[in-house]
Design a protein around this motif. Structure first.
Motif, PDB file in Angstrom:
ATOM      1  N   VAL A  19       0.838  -1.206   0.000  1.00 46.82           N
ATOM      2  CA  VAL A  19       0.000   0.000   0.000  1.00 46.82           C
ATOM      3  C   VAL A  19       0.875   1.259   0.000  1.00 46.82           C
ATOM      4  CG1 VAL A  19      -1.591   1.370   1.429  1.00 46.82           C
ATOM      5  CG2 VAL A  19      -2.055  -1.050   1.009  1.00 46.82           C
ATOM      6  N   ILE A  20       1.939   1.245   0.801  1.00 45.30           N
ATOM      7  CA  ILE A  20       2.827   2.423   0.828  1.00 45.30           C
ATOM      8  C   ILE A  20       3.490   2.619  -0.538  1.00 45.30           C
ATOM      9  CG2 ILE A  20       4.931   3.402   1.841  1.00 45.30           C
ATOM     10  CD1 ILE A  20       4.098   2.161   4.487  1.00 45.30           C
ATOM     11  N   ARG A  21       3.957   1.525  -1.132  1.00 48.71           N
ATOM     12  CA  ARG A  21       4.619   1.642  -2.449  1.00 48.71           C
ATOM     13  C   ARG A  21       3.638   2.128  -3.513  1.00 48.71           C
ATOM     14  NH1 ARG A  21       7.518  -2.619  -0.301  1.00 48.71           N
ATOM     15  NH2 ARG A  21       6.006  -4.160  -0.957  1.00 48.71           N
ATOM     16  N   LEU A  22       2.403   1.613  -3.445  1.00 46.88           N
ATOM     17  CA  LEU A  22       1.407   2.030  -4.439  1.00 46.88           C
ATOM     18  C   LEU A  22       1.075   3.512  -4.290  1.00 46.88           C
ATOM     19  CD1 LEU A  22      -1.771   0.154  -5.584  1.00 46.88           C
ATOM     20  CD2 LEU A  22      -1.938   2.499  -4.833  1.00 46.88           C
ATOM     21  N   LEU A  23       0.871   3.954  -3.047  1.00 46.97           N
ATOM     22  CA  LEU A  23       0.539   5.375  -2.838  1.00 46.97           C
ATOM     23  C   LEU A  23       1.694   6.276  -3.259  1.00 46.97           C
ATOM     24  CD1 LEU A  23      -1.405   5.268   0.564  1.00 46.97           C
ATOM     25  CD2 LEU A  23      -2.348   5.733  -1.705  1.00 46.97           C
ATOM     26  N   ASP A  24       2.930   5.804  -3.043  1.00 49.76           N
ATOM     27  CA  ASP A  24       4.093   6.586  -3.483  1.00 49.76           C
ATOM     28  C   ASP A  24       4.128   6.683  -5.009  1.00 49.76           C
ATOM     29  OD1 ASP A  24       5.020   7.161  -0.989  1.00 49.76           O
ATOM     30  OD2 ASP A  24       6.557   5.589  -0.933  1.00 49.76           O
ATOM     31  N   ALA A  25       3.930   5.540  -5.671  1.00 52.33           N
ATOM     32  CA  ALA A  25       4.077   5.509  -7.135  1.00 52.33           C
ATOM     33  C   ALA A  25       2.934   6.230  -7.848  1.00 52.33           C
ATOM     34  CB  ALA A  25       4.165   4.056  -7.618  1.00 52.33           C
ATOM     35  N   ASN A  26       1.716   6.106  -7.322  1.00 52.69           N
ATOM     36  CA  ASN A  26       0.538   6.626  -8.044  1.00 52.69           C
ATOM     37  C   ASN A  26      -0.097   7.836  -7.354  1.00 52.69           C
ATOM     38  OD1 ASN A  26       0.951   4.595  -9.842  1.00 52.69           O
ATOM     39  ND2 ASN A  26      -0.804   3.362  -9.279  1.00 52.69           N
ATOM     40  N   ARG A  27       0.707   8.504  -6.535  1.00 54.15           N
ATOM     41  CA  ARG A  27       0.192   9.622  -5.719  1.00 54.15           C
ATOM     42  C   ARG A  27      -0.621  10.634  -6.530  1.00 54.15           C
ATOM     43  NH1 ARG A  27       1.509  11.154  -1.035  1.00 54.15           N
ATOM     44  NH2 ARG A  27       3.133   9.576  -0.978  1.00 54.15           N
ATOM     45  N   GLU A  28      -0.019  11.114  -7.624  1.00 54.57           N
ATOM     46  CA  GLU A  28      -0.668  12.177  -8.419  1.00 54.57           C
ATOM     47  C   GLU A  28      -1.960  11.684  -9.047  1.00 54.57           C
ATOM     48  OE1 GLU A  28       0.633  15.259  -8.687  1.00 54.57           O
ATOM     49  OE2 GLU A  28       2.165  14.610  -7.273  1.00 54.57           O
ATOM     50  N   LEU A  29      -1.849  10.523  -9.646  1.00 57.19           N
ATOM     51  CA  LEU A  29      -2.991   9.947 -10.348  1.00 57.19           C
ATOM     52  C   LEU A  29      -4.170   9.719  -9.383  1.00 57.19           C
ATOM     53  CD1 LEU A  29      -2.688   6.919 -12.727  1.00 57.19           C
ATOM     54  CD2 LEU A  29      -4.008   6.653 -10.665  1.00 57.19           C
ATOM     55  N   ILE A  30      -3.868   9.208  -8.199  1.00 58.70           N
ATOM     56  CA  ILE A  30      -4.931   8.935  -7.216  1.00 58.70           C
ATOM     57  C   ILE A  30      -5.562  10.247  -6.756  1.00 58.70           C
ATOM     58  CG2 ILE A  30      -5.372   8.097  -4.862  1.00 58.70           C
ATOM     59  CD1 ILE A  30      -3.257   5.898  -5.472  1.00 58.70           C
ATOM     60  N   ALA A  31      -4.732  11.243  -6.498  1.00 62.61           N
ATOM     61  CA  ALA A  31      -5.252  12.542  -6.037  1.00 62.61           C
ATOM     62  C   ALA A  31      -6.167  13.147  -7.095  1.00 62.61           C
ATOM     63  CB  ALA A  31      -4.096  13.487  -5.728  1.00 62.61           C
ATOM     64  N   ARG A  32      -5.747  13.014  -8.357  1.00 66.43           N
ATOM     65  CA  ARG A  32      -6.548  13.576  -9.446  1.00 66.43           C
ATOM     66  C   ARG A  32      -7.900  12.868  -9.515  1.00 66.43           C
ATOM     67  NH1 ARG A  32      -2.643  13.108 -13.042  1.00 66.43           N
ATOM     68  NH2 ARG A  32      -3.543  11.387 -14.180  1.00 66.43           N
ATOM     69  N   ARG A  33      -7.861  11.544  -9.430  1.00 65.71           N
ATOM     70  CA  ARG A  33      -9.115  10.796  -9.573  1.00 65.71           C
ATOM     71  C   ARG A  33     -10.010  10.929  -8.349  1.00 65.71           C
ATOM     72  NH1 ARG A  33      -6.676   5.363 -12.321  1.00 65.71           N
ATOM     73  NH2 ARG A  33      -6.375   6.271 -14.387  1.00 65.71           N
ATOM     74  N   ALA A  34      -9.408  10.991  -7.172  1.00 67.97           N
ATOM     75  CA  ALA A  34     -10.208  11.031  -5.943  1.00 67.97           C
ATOM     76  C   ALA A  34     -10.638  12.459  -5.599  1.00 67.97           C
ATOM     77  CB  ALA A  34      -9.401  10.455  -4.781  1.00 67.97           C
ATOM     78  N   GLY A  35      -9.986  13.418  -6.215  1.00 66.69           N
ATOM     79  CA  GLY A  35     -10.307  14.812  -5.911  1.00 66.69           C
ATOM     80  C   GLY A  35      -9.613  15.289  -4.651  1.00 66.69           C
ATOM     81  N   ARG A  36      -8.808  14.433  -4.057  1.00 65.67           N
ATOM     82  CA  ARG A  36      -7.995  14.831  -2.901  1.00 65.67           C
ATOM     83  C   ARG A  36      -6.849  13.829  -2.759  1.00 65.67           C
ATOM     84  NH1 ARG A  36     -11.872  13.388   2.309  1.00 65.67           N
ATOM     85  NH2 ARG A  36     -10.233  14.506   3.417  1.00 65.67           N
ATOM     86  N   ALA A  37      -5.767  14.268  -2.176  1.00 67.50           N
ATOM     87  CA  ALA A  37      -4.624  13.368  -1.981  1.00 67.50           C
ATOM     88  C   ALA A  37      -4.943  12.353  -0.886  1.00 67.50           C
ATOM     89  CB  ALA A  37      -3.401  14.183  -1.593  1.00 67.50           C
ATOM     90  N   ILE A  38      -4.329  11.198  -0.965  1.00 64.37           N
ATOM     91  CA  ILE A  38      -4.439  10.220   0.120  1.00 64.37           C
ATOM     92  C   ILE A  38      -3.044  10.076   0.725  1.00 64.37           C
ATOM     93  CG2 ILE A  38      -4.957   7.829   0.733  1.00 64.37           C
ATOM     94  CD1 ILE A  38      -7.021   7.806  -1.497  1.00 64.37           C
ATOM     95  N   GLU A  39      -2.934  10.415   1.997  1.00 60.12           N
ATOM     96  CA  GLU A  39      -1.611  10.440   2.634  1.00 60.12           C
ATOM     97  C   GLU A  39      -1.578   9.580   3.876  1.00 60.12           C
ATOM     98  OE1 GLU A  39      -0.443  14.394   3.650  1.00 60.12           O
ATOM     99  OE2 GLU A  39      -0.255  14.937   1.528  1.00 60.12           O
ATOM    100  N   VAL A  40      -0.603   8.690   3.946  1.00 59.42           N
ATOM    101  CA  VAL A  40      -0.381   7.961   5.196  1.00 59.42           C
ATOM    102  C   VAL A  40       0.284   8.939   6.155  1.00 59.42           C
ATOM    103  CG1 VAL A  40       0.861   6.048   6.278  1.00 59.42           C
ATOM    104  CG2 VAL A  40      -0.162   5.753   4.005  1.00 59.42           C
ATOM    105  N   VAL A  41      -0.262   9.049   7.372  1.00 57.98           N
ATOM    106  CA  VAL A  41       0.378   9.956   8.346  1.00 57.98           C
ATOM    107  C   VAL A  41       0.975   9.195   9.530  1.00 57.98           C
ATOM    108  CG1 VAL A  41      -0.993  12.010   7.772  1.00 57.98           C
ATOM    109  CG2 VAL A  41      -1.846  10.438   9.504  1.00 57.98           C
ATOM    110  N   ALA A  42       0.406   8.027   9.848  1.00 59.92           N
ATOM    111  CA  ALA A  42       0.909   7.263  11.002  1.00 59.92           C
ATOM    112  C   ALA A  42       0.868   5.780  10.675  1.00 59.92           C
ATOM    113  CB  ALA A  42       0.044   7.558  12.230  1.00 59.92           C
TER     114      ALA A  42
END
Ligand SMILES: NC(=O)c1ccc[n+]([C@@H]2O[C@H](COP(=O)([O-])OP(=O)(O)OC[C@H]3O[C@@H](n4cnc5c(N)ncnc54)[C@H](OP(=O)(O)O)[C@@H]3O)[C@@H](O)[C@H]2O)c1
Length: 312
Positions: A19-42
């Motif tokens: 999940v961490i690797r996927l969010l790192d690799a597809n960060r921009e694309l996911i934010a664009r599609r979801a309308g907001r960024a998804i960030e692991v904080v803890a």
């Protein structure tokens, strides 16, 4: 764009790391599609100092997994620990009690406690999401829940355990017995050191009870799944089936019959011209029969870090 959705991630093993690797690799694309960024904080796991091949220094480390639910800066908790009870269940309960949405890949927990957790999520008006708990990367929960929502489903069945399908495919291709192939699969890391949940049909029964609850709108009823596995199969059984025009597959099957919901997991003879006969190796596949759409077939990787992280 709205503010980021802040995730607390419990469990940093195969799926959590994915999940961490996927969010790192597809960060921009996911934010664009979801309308907001998804960030692991803890994040939280057992061993803070284990090398997991990903940089964890940018996240807050939480020793007590349950505390993730209480963190003020966590909007959603993602549980990737596993186990039907213990820390995963404690975390699920405390997250929903804190009126936060909860995402899990944990089929064992949902098979046993799915109804309780769904009820708590509904009361708190938050989301309980579990696409990754059934058939890994295949979007079958969403497919049934949304795509086929206008249909009455008569039957749902499929290959729900990749380890068993890998073993059966190899027995078929090489004419060898179960025990030999299992030992080989364990040496290659395709099967657990204690493979009983997989080879005795328990893992498939967990998934089937969740799938059936979605298909038929019932409570998950793991206790009523009649399950057996593949450990007694011989190479000769598979060869005999082939001579008669069949392949052997471990199937989970749920049907809405005259006496109510009928659920079972066992080795089936599948005619060679049926699509499930051609699902080989560690792949999973699910068939659902709707009264207007007809036969739907979902197929893909049922496990592994990338596919399962995709579903998460
Ligand atoms: N692997 C797959 O392909 C797959 C596919 C579909 C669904 N799933 C489901 O996804 C979930 C995770 O599976 P996985 O394969 O990623 O498991 P895993 O590799 O064994 O990872 C489990 C993680 O949970 C942590 N953990 C274990 N006990 C804990 C505790 N008491 N407190 C805090 N953390 C604890 C471990 O910490 P340490 O690393 O510090 O030991 C590890 O990071 C399970 O529910 C599984 O059924 C897995």
């Amino acid at each position: 764009m709205s503010e980021a959705l802040r995730v607390g991630l419990a469990g940093l093993g195969t799926v959590g790391g994915g999940v961490i690797r996927l969010l790192d690799a597809n960060r921009e694309l996911i934010a664009r599609r979801a309308g907001r960024a998804i960030e692991v904080v803890a994040v939280s796991a057992r061993d803070r100092y284990k090398d997991r091949g990903v940089d964890l220094t940018r996240f807050a480390w939480v020793d007590d997994t349950t505390a993730l639910a209480q963190q003020a800066d966590v909007d959603v908790v993602v549980e990737l620990i596993g186990g039907s009870d213990g820390p995963a269940l404690t975390l699920a309960r405390s997250t929903l009690a804190a009126d936060k949405s909860f995402v899990t890949a944990n089929k064992a927990m949902l098979a046993h406690h799915g109804y309780e957790l769904a009820t708590a999520a509904e009361a708190a008006r938050v989301a309980l999401k579990f696409e990754a708990a059934v058939a890994g990367g295949i979007p079958v929960i969403k497919g049934l829940r949304e795509g086929a929502a206008a249909n009455a489903i008569g039957r749902v069945y499929g290959i729900l355990n990749g380890t068993c399908n890998f073993i059966l495919s190899k027995m078929e291709a090489e004419g060898r017995d179960f025990a030999e192939i299992l030992a080989e699969a364990q040496a290659l890391g395709f099967a657990e050191a204690d493979p009983s949940f997989d080879i005795d049909g328990v893992d498939a029964a967990h998934k089937l009870s969740i799938l059936a609850s979605i298909a038929f709108g019932t409570r998950p009823a793991f206790d009523t799944v009649a399950a057996s596995g593949i450990r007694h199969l011989l190479g000769a059984d598979i060869a005999e089936a082939a001579a008669l025009g069949y392949r052997v597959r471990l199937l989970g099957l749920a049907e809405d019959g005259p006496d109510g919901l009928f659920q079972r997991v066992h080795a089936h003879l599948v005619p060679v011209d049926h699509p499930l006969a051609h699902v080989t190796g560690s792949l999973n596949a699910v068939v659902a029969e709707g009264n207007f759409v007809g036969r739907l077939l979902f197929q893909g990787a049922g496990a592994g870090d990338g596919p399962t992280a995709t579903a998460v």
